[in-house]
Design a protein around this motif. Sequence first.
Motif, PDB file in Angstrom:
ATOM      1  N   LEU A   1     -59.372 -86.642  77.690  1.00 55.70           N
ATOM      2  CA  LEU A   1     -58.421 -86.695  79.003  1.00 55.70           C
ATOM      3  C   LEU A   1     -58.533 -85.175  79.603  1.00 55.70           C
ATOM      4  O   LEU A   1     -57.926 -85.297  80.706  1.00 55.70           O
ATOM      5  CB  LEU A   1     -56.693 -86.586  78.079  1.00 55.70           C
ATOM      6  N   GLU A   2     -58.889 -84.238  78.815  1.00 57.35           N
ATOM      7  CA  GLU A   2     -58.721 -82.925  79.744  1.00 57.35           C
ATOM      8  C   GLU A   2     -60.130 -82.904  80.473  1.00 57.35           C
ATOM      9  O   GLU A   2     -59.879 -82.767  82.248  1.00 57.35           O
ATOM     10  CB  GLU A   2     -58.993 -82.126  78.503  1.00 57.35           C
ATOM     11  N   MET A   3     -60.946 -83.285  80.195  1.00 52.79           N
ATOM     12  CA  MET A   3     -62.313 -83.611  81.422  1.00 52.79           C
ATOM     13  C   MET A   3     -62.432 -84.898  82.500  1.00 52.79           C
ATOM     14  O   MET A   3     -62.211 -84.549  82.801  1.00 52.79           O
ATOM     15  CB  MET A   3     -63.260 -84.150  80.136  1.00 52.79           C
ATOM     16  N   ILE A   4     -61.460 -85.793  81.434  1.00 52.01           N
ATOM     17  CA  ILE A   4     -61.304 -86.724  82.856  1.00 52.01           C
ATOM     18  C   ILE A   4     -59.899 -85.479  83.849  1.00 52.01           C
ATOM     19  O   ILE A   4     -60.584 -86.415  85.062  1.00 52.01           O
ATOM     20  CB  ILE A   4     -60.116 -87.912  82.422  1.00 52.01           C
ATOM     21  N   ASN A   5     -59.086 -85.667  84.083  1.00 54.99           N
ATOM     22  CA  ASN A   5     -58.163 -84.547  84.301  1.00 54.99           C
ATOM     23  C   ASN A   5     -58.445 -83.539  85.801  1.00 54.99           C
ATOM     24  O   ASN A   5     -58.437 -83.433  86.776  1.00 54.99           O
ATOM     25  CB  ASN A   5     -57.220 -84.286  84.032  1.00 54.99           C
ATOM     26  N   GLU A   6     -59.522 -83.111  84.813  1.00 53.05           N
ATOM     27  CA  GLU A   6     -60.746 -82.160  85.268  1.00 53.05           C
ATOM     28  C   GLU A   6     -60.886 -82.843  86.432  1.00 53.05           C
ATOM     29  O   GLU A   6     -61.232 -82.396  87.617  1.00 53.05           O
ATOM     30  CB  GLU A   6     -61.345 -81.200  84.259  1.00 53.05           C
ATOM     31  N   ARG A   7     -61.528 -83.888  86.154  1.00 51.45           N
ATOM     32  CA  ARG A   7     -62.676 -84.452  87.191  1.00 51.45           C
ATOM     33  C   ARG A   7     -61.899 -84.909  88.325  1.00 51.45           C
ATOM     34  O   ARG A   7     -62.427 -85.001  89.603  1.00 51.45           O
ATOM     35  CB  ARG A   7     -63.788 -85.599  86.147  1.00 51.45           C
ATOM     36  N   LYS A   8     -60.677 -85.893  88.055  1.00 52.82           N
ATOM     37  CA  LYS A   8     -59.605 -85.909  89.009  1.00 52.82           C
ATOM     38  C   LYS A   8     -59.345 -84.966  89.875  1.00 52.82           C
ATOM     39  O   LYS A   8     -59.343 -85.397  91.252  1.00 52.82           O
ATOM     40  CB  LYS A   8     -58.630 -86.637  87.947  1.00 52.82           C
TER      41      LYS A   8
ATOM     42  N   LYS B   1     -61.024 -82.154  90.492  1.00 51.96           N
ATOM     43  CA  LYS B   1     -61.972 -82.041  90.955  1.00 51.96           C
ATOM     44  C   LYS B   1     -62.137 -82.936  92.759  1.00 51.96           C
ATOM     45  O   LYS B   1     -62.528 -82.374  93.543  1.00 51.96           O
ATOM     46  CB  LYS B   1     -63.893 -82.011  90.705  1.00 51.96           C
ATOM     47  N   ASN B   2     -61.842 -84.108  92.080  1.00 51.87           N
ATOM     48  CA  ASN B   2     -62.369 -85.147  93.227  1.00 51.87           C
ATOM     49  C   ASN B   2     -61.350 -85.252  94.157  1.00 51.87           C
ATOM     50  O   ASN B   2     -61.536 -85.700  95.473  1.00 51.87           O
ATOM     51  CB  ASN B   2     -62.938 -85.756  92.400  1.00 51.87           C
ATOM     52  N   GLU B   3     -60.210 -85.696  93.940  1.00 56.62           N
ATOM     53  CA  GLU B   3     -58.907 -84.858  95.248  1.00 56.62           C
ATOM     54  C   GLU B   3     -59.520 -83.972  96.268  1.00 56.62           C
ATOM     55  O   GLU B   3     -59.041 -84.302  97.474  1.00 56.62           O
ATOM     56  CB  GLU B   3     -58.014 -84.395  94.157  1.00 56.62           C
ATOM     57  N   MET B   4     -59.671 -82.492  95.462  1.00 55.18           N
ATOM     58  CA  MET B   4     -59.717 -81.897  96.556  1.00 55.18           C
ATOM     59  C   MET B   4     -61.132 -82.168  97.235  1.00 55.18           C
ATOM     60  O   MET B   4     -60.926 -81.239  98.260  1.00 55.18           O
ATOM     61  CB  MET B   4     -59.820 -80.364  94.978  1.00 55.18           C
TER      62      MET B   4
ATOM     63  N   ILE C   1     -68.093 -89.914  97.117  1.00 55.54           N
ATOM     64  CA  ILE C   1     -67.079 -90.013  95.612  1.00 55.54           C
ATOM     65  C   ILE C   1     -68.088 -90.810  94.223  1.00 55.54           C
ATOM     66  O   ILE C   1     -67.681 -92.041  94.472  1.00 55.54           O
ATOM     67  CB  ILE C   1     -66.144 -89.783  95.656  1.00 55.54           C
ATOM     68  N   ASP C   2     -68.759 -89.923  93.233  1.00 52.97           N
ATOM     69  CA  ASP C   2     -68.946 -90.712  92.643  1.00 52.97           C
ATOM     70  C   ASP C   2     -67.962 -91.342  91.549  1.00 52.97           C
ATOM     71  O   ASP C   2     -66.379 -90.024  91.081  1.00 52.97           O
ATOM     72  CB  ASP C   2     -69.435 -89.833  91.253  1.00 52.97           C
ATOM     73  N   VAL C   3     -67.702 -92.385  91.429  1.00 51.40           N
ATOM     74  CA  VAL C   3     -67.517 -93.173  90.391  1.00 51.40           C
ATOM     75  C   VAL C   3     -67.339 -92.569  89.568  1.00 51.40           C
ATOM     76  O   VAL C   3     -68.675 -93.933  88.349  1.00 51.40           O
ATOM     77  CB  VAL C   3     -66.861 -94.744  90.973  1.00 51.40           C
ATOM     78  N   TYR C   4     -66.466 -92.101  88.244  1.00 50.51           N
ATOM     79  CA  TYR C   4     -67.055 -91.835  86.874  1.00 50.51           C
ATOM     80  C   TYR C   4     -66.026 -93.072  86.460  1.00 50.51           C
ATOM     81  O   TYR C   4     -65.021 -93.808  86.136  1.00 50.51           O
ATOM     82  CB  TYR C   4     -66.216 -90.552  86.489  1.00 50.51           C
ATOM     83  N   THR C   5     -66.897 -93.942  84.856  1.00 44.98           N
ATOM     84  CA  THR C   5     -66.304 -94.354  83.932  1.00 44.98           C
ATOM     85  C   THR C   5     -66.077 -93.530  82.453  1.00 44.98           C
ATOM     86  O   THR C   5     -66.935 -92.506  82.478  1.00 44.98           O
ATOM     87  CB  THR C   5     -67.135 -95.752  83.577  1.00 44.98           C
ATOM     88  N   PHE C   6     -65.877 -93.805  81.730  1.00 40.98           N
ATOM     89  CA  PHE C   6     -65.682 -93.775  80.165  1.00 40.98           C
ATOM     90  C   PHE C   6     -66.480 -94.442  79.378  1.00 40.98           C
ATOM     91  O   PHE C   6     -66.597 -95.592  79.782  1.00 40.98           O
ATOM     92  CB  PHE C   6     -64.170 -93.892  79.664  1.00 40.98           C
ATOM     93  N   GLN C   7     -67.756 -93.601  79.061  1.00 39.01           N
ATOM     94  CA  GLN C   7     -68.745 -94.318  78.358  1.00 39.01           C
ATOM     95  C   GLN C   7     -68.312 -93.500  76.974  1.00 39.01           C
ATOM     96  O   GLN C   7     -68.403 -92.423  76.580  1.00 39.01           O
ATOM     97  CB  GLN C   7     -70.189 -93.996  78.308  1.00 39.01           C
ATOM     98  N   HIS C   8     -68.112 -94.555  75.471  1.00 37.77           N
ATOM     99  CA  HIS C   8     -67.195 -94.377  74.595  1.00 37.77           C
ATOM    100  C   HIS C   8     -68.565 -94.354  73.829  1.00 37.77           C
ATOM    101  O   HIS C   8     -69.918 -94.206  73.772  1.00 37.77           O
ATOM    102  CB  HIS C   8     -66.803 -95.489  73.802  1.00 37.77           C
ATOM    103  N   SER C   9     -68.930 -92.958  72.539  1.00 36.35           N
ATOM    104  CA  SER C   9     -69.113 -92.579  71.760  1.00 36.35           C
ATOM    105  C   SER C   9     -70.275 -93.732  70.606  1.00 36.35           C
ATOM    106  O   SER C   9     -69.601 -94.663  70.324  1.00 36.35           O
ATOM    107  CB  SER C   9     -68.992 -91.933  70.988  1.00 36.35           C
ATOM    108  N   SER C  10     -71.206 -93.580  70.363  1.00 40.34           N
ATOM    109  CA  SER C  10     -72.385 -94.973  70.741  1.00 40.34           C
ATOM    110  C   SER C  10     -72.587 -94.408  68.505  1.00 40.34           C
ATOM    111  O   SER C  10     -71.680 -95.763  68.001  1.00 40.34           O
ATOM    112  CB  SER C  10     -73.629 -95.391  71.194  1.00 40.34           C
ATOM    113  N   SER C  11     -72.096 -93.881  68.202  1.00 43.60           N
ATOM    114  CA  SER C  11     -72.051 -93.376  66.884  1.00 43.60           C
ATOM    115  C   SER C  11     -70.360 -93.432  66.006  1.00 43.60           C
ATOM    116  O   SER C  11     -70.630 -94.716  65.535  1.00 43.60           O
ATOM    117  CB  SER C  11     -72.173 -91.785  66.712  1.00 43.60           C
TER     118      SER C  11
END
Length: 594
Positions: A191-198, A200-203, A263-273
């Motif tokens: 969630l921290e990574m997603i918020n950081e990306r958000k 960055k994109n907003e700026m 703007i790159d639209v990011y998605t959550f890719q879950h861990s395959s493991s």
Amino acid sequence: MEVPGRTQNSPPKESAVFCQPCNSDGETIVAIGYCQNCNEYLCAICLKVHRKQAVSRNHIILVGDNMPKVSLPVVTPNACSEICTKHENEIVKYFCMSHDAVGCGDCMIIDHKSCKVDRIQDISLEYFNGTEHQNILKKVEQFVKDIDEIKLELQASEGNTRQAYTQAIKDVKAFKKEIIDYLNKAEREMLEMINERKKKNEMLIQELKQAESHIGRNIKEIQTKLQLQVNQANELFVEAKQVKAKLNVIDENLNRLKKDISIDVYTFQHSSSMEQMVKSCVPLGDIVDGSKQKIEQKASKHDCLVSSKEVTDQTGLDRKNISKMDAYFDCEINIKTQDDASDCCIRNCAVICPSQIIVTDANNKCVKLVDVNNKEVSKYNLKYRPTGAAVVNPNLVAVTFPDDRKIQCLTITTGNKIIECDMINVRKGCHKIAIHEYKIIGITDISVEIMSMNGQLIKSLSDPNMKRLMDIAVVPSSQMFYVSNSSLGYKAVLKFDFDGNLIATYQDKDLVDVRGLEVTKDGTVLVCNWAGNGSIHMITPDCKKMKELLEKNQHIYCPYCVTFCNETNKLFVGNYASNIDKQFKNVLKVFQLR
């Protein structure tokens, strides 16, 4: 009304004899009769019952002064009184020594005509003092002790069972909490990574808005000026020439804005493991007997969520400084089984868990599960010749059949049984594979094939340096991989990104030829120097030589494949060449790094 013999108000005389049946029940009742057959004193009530019962109504009873004044020995040569089990109206009176059997007169006539028969009354007293009787008494006494011990053990087991139940419940809940804490932590980090990306994109969007507003004002200003001079040719000419330079700047700014606005639209890719673990329904653990197995189990396949720091603390091994360690011969494990038709050809080996290795044996068309602790090997025959093997998760491995353009998935059960599951058809035959983020990364001689887990091609990578690829290793948690290249005059380890860009190259004058590859948890690369006096080259993540392991070691000859256990710091090497001694072909060499 007072019952004779039951007067308890007055104390009994010192010489009085008491009823033995009542005495066994804790009552002190004066006896009024004595049974010679049973050698027992009886009170009035017990005597009355004794005379009524069929089994004792014919017994000889003495009363009053005829009773013995003191209790006689328990065993006396008295009249027999036991009723025969076969003939209910007869009393057991005889003993047959030949058959070691007792019986009534009818029994002796029917079953023991030719036997020497004795009267029990004549031999019972002698038997009482004999060895057999004493042995029986001792055996019964021992039985009493044994049953007392068993009783104590049962009591202890009952307590241990309660304790084991309580502890097992506690351990399950603790492990569940550990997993939940791990998932909560992983969720927070994600969630921290997603918020950081958000942010960055907003700026970036805010900056683009400001640029758009500024360019828009300039365009509007120029448009207004040109419209005001539309009927005045001289002024229009001057104004147009003045804004011409500005238009070039605006054009550049507009092009840059059009490029940056995507703007790159990011998605959550879950861990395959994680996904594979959920799909495979891996249990929380296992129920094992004894503390030793429980300790070993903690280091096994089910502990897939323990962090590297925790593993270091539990095993006492330092995995942060592998480069400073040296390899020492630990043992060799014979992997040739009795039903193997020929000597083994170990083409690939991979760590499933600290106690288990999977090996592909091309000559015998099989895979072998190697128990490292017990040095035991279990074999599973395949339809085709296997070369590469990759561990998807502790319960699933993938094996390549390059000649047939197939990849076979094999499920490993908790009882170490192998079950064939998916057979994947692929576009090109891959002789070695790796699994990365739920994708299959395979190599042909001249290309790297990136496929989905069902064999669909995602991307094919090629490069002029890819001329004869031998093995592949993917860097964990990155988009990088290494391949070993063995073309004529070009023996090297190559590092690529997943776009096919060559990042780094490793060559060394002591590197005669290359085969197996492995990447450790800290990013160190191990490559087999395939030669008669071969070794294992240890290189940095950017392909710089660190050191050479097992150089001129008597246990190494043409090292073909290598794998490393990050939990135990054990190095496993398979040697192979067509002309080497059988002692190298049929064994897996184990070395300890320390």
